[in-house]
Design a protein around this motif. Structure first.
Motif, short mmCIF file in Angstrom:
data_model
loop_
_atom_site.label_atom_id
_atom_site.label_comp_id
_atom_site.label_asym_id
_atom_site.label_seq_id
_atom_site.Cartn_x
_atom_site.Cartn_y
_atom_site.Cartn_z
N ILE A 137 97.18 -37.86 93.46
CA ILE A 137 96.43 -36.74 92.93
C ILE A 137 94.99 -36.81 93.42
O ILE A 137 94.34 -37.85 93.33
N PHE A 138 94.49 -35.71 93.95
CA PHE A 138 93.09 -35.60 94.34
C PHE A 138 92.39 -34.80 93.26
O PHE A 138 92.68 -33.62 93.04
N THR A 139 91.45 -35.46 92.56
CA THR A 139 90.77 -34.83 91.42
C THR A 139 89.33 -34.49 91.78
O THR A 139 88.58 -35.34 92.24
N LEU A 140 88.98 -33.24 91.56
CA LEU A 140 87.63 -32.77 91.80
C LEU A 140 86.96 -32.49 90.47
O LEU A 140 87.48 -31.72 89.65
N ALA A 141 85.81 -33.12 90.22
CA ALA A 141 84.97 -32.76 89.08
C ALA A 141 84.12 -31.59 89.54
O ALA A 141 83.06 -31.77 90.15
N TYR A 142 84.61 -30.38 89.29
CA TYR A 142 83.98 -29.19 89.85
C TYR A 142 83.00 -28.62 88.84
O TYR A 142 83.34 -28.43 87.67
N PRO A 143 81.75 -28.32 89.27
CA PRO A 143 80.72 -27.95 88.29
C PRO A 143 80.77 -26.52 87.78
O PRO A 143 80.01 -26.18 86.87
N THR A 144 81.62 -25.68 88.36
CA THR A 144 81.68 -24.29 87.90
C THR A 144 83.13 -23.86 87.74
O THR A 144 84.04 -24.44 88.33
N SER A 145 83.33 -22.83 86.97
CA SER A 145 84.68 -22.29 86.78
C SER A 145 85.01 -21.29 87.87
O SER A 145 84.21 -21.04 88.78
N PHE A 146 86.20 -20.72 87.80
CA PHE A 146 86.72 -19.87 88.86
C PHE A 146 86.98 -18.47 88.29
O PHE A 146 88.03 -18.22 87.70
N PRO A 147 86.02 -17.55 88.48
CA PRO A 147 86.11 -16.24 87.81
C PRO A 147 87.27 -15.37 88.27
O PRO A 147 87.73 -14.53 87.51
N ASP A 148 87.76 -15.56 89.50
CA ASP A 148 88.74 -14.60 90.03
C ASP A 148 89.62 -15.26 91.07
O ASP A 148 89.14 -15.69 92.12
N LEU A 149 90.93 -15.33 90.81
CA LEU A 149 91.88 -15.96 91.74
C LEU A 149 92.68 -14.93 92.54
O LEU A 149 93.66 -15.29 93.20
N ASP A 150 92.26 -13.67 92.49
CA ASP A 150 92.91 -12.65 93.32
C ASP A 150 92.34 -12.76 94.73
O ASP A 150 91.13 -12.61 94.92
N PRO A 151 93.19 -13.02 95.74
CA PRO A 151 92.66 -13.20 97.10
C PRO A 151 91.97 -11.96 97.66
O PRO A 151 91.21 -12.07 98.63
N ALA A 152 92.22 -10.79 97.07
CA ALA A 152 91.57 -9.57 97.55
C ALA A 152 90.15 -9.43 97.03
O ALA A 152 89.29 -8.85 97.70
N THR A 153 89.88 -9.95 95.86
CA THR A 153 88.60 -9.69 95.20
C THR A 153 87.77 -10.93 94.92
O THR A 153 86.61 -10.82 94.56
N SER A 154 88.35 -12.12 95.05
CA SER A 154 87.60 -13.36 94.83
C SER A 154 86.33 -13.37 95.66
O SER A 154 86.36 -13.11 96.87
N PHE A 155 85.20 -13.69 95.01
CA PHE A 155 83.93 -13.70 95.74
C PHE A 155 82.94 -14.64 95.04
O PHE A 155 81.77 -14.33 94.89
N SER A 156 83.45 -15.79 94.61
CA SER A 156 82.61 -16.74 93.91
C SER A 156 83.14 -18.14 94.17
O SER A 156 83.76 -18.40 95.20
N ASN A 157 82.94 -19.03 93.21
CA ASN A 157 83.33 -20.42 93.39
C ASN A 157 84.84 -20.62 93.48
O ASN A 157 85.30 -21.70 93.84
N ASP A 158 85.61 -19.57 93.13
CA ASP A 158 87.06 -19.66 93.20
C ASP A 158 87.57 -19.89 94.61
O ASP A 158 88.72 -20.28 94.81
N GLY A 159 86.70 -19.66 95.61
CA GLY A 159 87.11 -19.93 96.99
C GLY A 159 87.55 -21.37 97.19
O GLY A 159 88.36 -21.65 98.09
N ALA A 160 87.04 -22.29 96.38
CA ALA A 160 87.43 -23.70 96.50
C ALA A 160 88.91 -23.89 96.22
O ALA A 160 89.58 -24.72 96.84
N VAL A 161 89.44 -23.11 95.27
CA VAL A 161 90.87 -23.16 94.95
C VAL A 161 91.66 -22.40 96.01
O VAL A 161 92.65 -22.91 96.57
N LEU A 162 91.24 -21.18 96.29
CA LEU A 162 92.02 -20.32 97.17
C LEU A 162 92.15 -20.88 98.58
O LEU A 162 93.16 -20.66 99.25
N ALA A 163 91.16 -21.63 99.05
CA ALA A 163 91.21 -22.19 100.40
C ALA A 163 92.31 -23.21 100.57
O ALA A 163 92.68 -23.55 101.70
N ASN A 164 92.84 -23.72 99.47
CA ASN A 164 93.97 -24.66 99.53
C ASN A 164 95.31 -23.98 99.28
O ASN A 164 96.35 -24.61 99.44
N VAL A 165 95.26 -22.72 98.88
CA VAL A 165 96.48 -21.97 98.54
C VAL A 165 96.79 -20.90 99.59
O VAL A 165 97.96 -20.65 99.90
N TYR A 166 95.76 -20.30 100.14
CA TYR A 166 95.90 -19.20 101.10
C TYR A 166 95.31 -19.62 102.45
O TYR A 166 94.57 -20.60 102.55
#
Length: 521
Positions: free
Chosen positions: A34-63
């Motif tokens: 398991i790779f664990t990240l202590a990430y300092p901010t939450s992820f406002p939007d996980l929709d790949p069409a509209t994400s435009f914040s810190n959620d890119g950290a998640v989406l870059a590993n999924v899409y």
């Protein structure tokens, strides 16, 4: 122990207990995988069409996108790397781009990657028109002559290979998700081709991603099977987690703590130049900040060198305006102000500003550098009879306040910006181009001449880069001269990672994104 320290200790203990509970969950599944990240901010939007914040950290590993930007260094030039596309070519007039897609790639639902999937993804993103959808503005038509060939028709020449490498709005997703709404994605569902898929999502708490079997790209020996994004907004707790081994990666730790962390053999402190500028957008819709000289005075009162010294321990560099060094369109000779309290006092007097002015500066609770900058600025402004109230907020709350009625919003909105894709257009369009409804132009600045130069430069980017660069620099200089913002510091990327992690590199084109598929323990 005084009441304040007692309360802080109690809160940290509660946070530590919660983090330990989450860590125990991870340990039960096999911590080494398991790779664990202590990430300092939450992820406002996980929709790949509209994400435009810190959620890119998640989406870059999924899409994945068609391409990826790889920055250059002293020995190599920047390049565009093939991802879902293996090759591309452009017509002589720069308006037709043909991409050949990678064969054998499947989405997480088992369906194959095809040109129709690429077309549908980008058309859905454009139709919704949220987030960074503006990057596809020049695309007038998408053709699918073959299952693995997609052709883009543009209204004007543009570097589409670079646009396709964007960290937002360039994701390709499965046709089965085209009719899904934003809520479906934000319930933790995904439709990517990436090495991981979302298996558990607790908004504001964590996102857990599990490895996808049969991923098309190389997977290193000892690769991680799970990613756990633990949302830890308290920097003390994040530091405790990385030092104790409860986390493998984190950032936003106060700079003054880094020397001790560098001495820890269990940690690697990775510091590189970034494409991030810390700035404060002045609310030009509210008096007296609607006056240029008042804004200029505030910028003259900002302690630039002190923030670099105290806030970044000398690792930061002086911001030269809108576009940071390392990106074409950077203005090394920008007419930036220096700290000059007497000049600031004179400008305030010219505008009849009497002592007693009160201003509110908002910033994210997770940004220690913003807090340091605010405190130092506050001290300088006090000598001018100005009270600066510092208002730390959770990022989502700060952003929502900024997007509300400008008359009721903050006086100064402080945040970092990193590029959607590596072009000066991204900085200027998002932060200073006129917006009918605020999104990231959270100082509400509007200048038709600046808009026209930004738009014209964008059109010329694919055919006449020298002229485009000149126009971008002209637009930047007007923004600086009109003091639409105070450009505080260019921050280095500082990420802390456990020393037993192999394969880690930092790519400043993707702000605080870790491509976990490339790592192993």
């Amino acid at each position: 122990m005084n009441r304040r320290n007692f309360l802080k200790t109690t809160v940290l203990a509660a946070l530590a207990t919660a983090a330990t509970a989450r860590w125990n969950f991870a340990m039960a599944q096999g911590a080494s995988q398991i790779f664990t990240l202590a990430y300092p901010t939450s992820f406002p939007d996980l929709d790949p069409a509209t994400s435009f914040s810190n959620d890119g950290a998640v989406l870059a590993n999924v899409y994945e996108g068609l391409t990826r930007y790889i920055p250059g260094d002293e020995k190599t030039e920047a390049k565009i790397e093939p991802r879902l596309a293996t090759a591309w070519e452009v017509s002589a007039d720069g308006k037709t781009w043909t991409f050949t897609l990678r064969d054998g790639v499947t989405f997480h639902d088992g369906t194959p990657l095809t040109s129709e999937a690429v077309k549908g993804s980008i058309e859905r993103t454009k139709k919704i028109g949220g987030g960074a959808a503006f990057i596809w503005g020049p695309v007038t038509a998408i053709e699918t002559p073959e299952p693995l060939k997609v052709v883009f028709q543009l209204s004007e020449p543009q570097p589409l290979d670079l646009i396709a490498s964007a960290g937002f709005a360039a994701w390709i997703y499965a046709p089965s998700s085209f009719d899904k709404d934003n809520a479906w994605f934000n319930a933790g569902n995904d439709a990517g081709t990436g090495p991981f898929r979302i298996s558990r999502y607790e908004p504001g708490q964590r996102a857990v991603l599990d490895r996808v079997e049969g991923y098309w790209d190389t997977v290193p020996d000892g690769a991680f099977q799970t990613i756990s994004f633990e949302i830890i907004e308290d920097t003390t707790l994040a530091q405790n987690m990385i030092e104790s081994g409860q986390a493998d990666w984190t950032y936003s730790i106060p700079f003054e703590n880094l020397e001790a962390m560098k001495a820890n053999p269990d940690l690697n402190v990775v510091s590189n130049p970034s494409f991030e500028t810390l700035f404060g957008l002045y609310n030009v819709k509210r008096a007296p900040l609607d006056k240029v000289k008042v804004r200029q005075a505030l910028s003259l009162a900002f302690p630039y060198d002190d923030v670099i010294a105290a806030g970044t321990m000398g690792l930061g560099t002086r911001a030269k305006g809108v576009v940071p060094a390392g990106i074409w369109g950077h203005d090394a000779d920008a007419p930036i102000p220096s700290t000059d309290l007497e000049a600031a006092r004179a400008l305030l007097a010219e505008e009849g500003i009497e002592p007693g002015l009160e201003l509110v500066m908002t910033y994210s609770t997770t940004q220690a550098l913003s807090a340091v900058a605010g405190e130092l600025w506050k001290a300088n402004l006090e000598t001018l009879g100005i009270t600066l109230t510092l208002q730390p907020m959770a990022w989502e709350a700060q952003w929502q306040l900024g997007k509300s009625d400008p008359k009721a919003a903050q006086d100064i909105f402080v945040m970092f910006w990193w590029p959607t894709f590596v072009t000066p257009y991204d900085y200027l369009f998002n932060l200073f181009h006129t917006e009918e409804k605020p999104n990231f132009n959270l100082g509400y600045y509007s200048n038709p001449e600046v808009d026209a130069k930004i738009d014209e430069a964008a059109k010329l980017s694919g055919t006449d880069r020298p002229r485009a660069e000149a126009l971008f620099i002209e637009a930047q200089r007007t923004v600086i001269e009109e003091a639409a913002a105070v450009f505080m510091v260019d921050r280095p990327n500082v990420h802390i990672i456990r020393s037993d992690i192999k394969g880690y590199t930092d790519n400043p084109a993707y702000g605080h994104v870790t491509f976990v598929n490339e790592l192993s323990r």
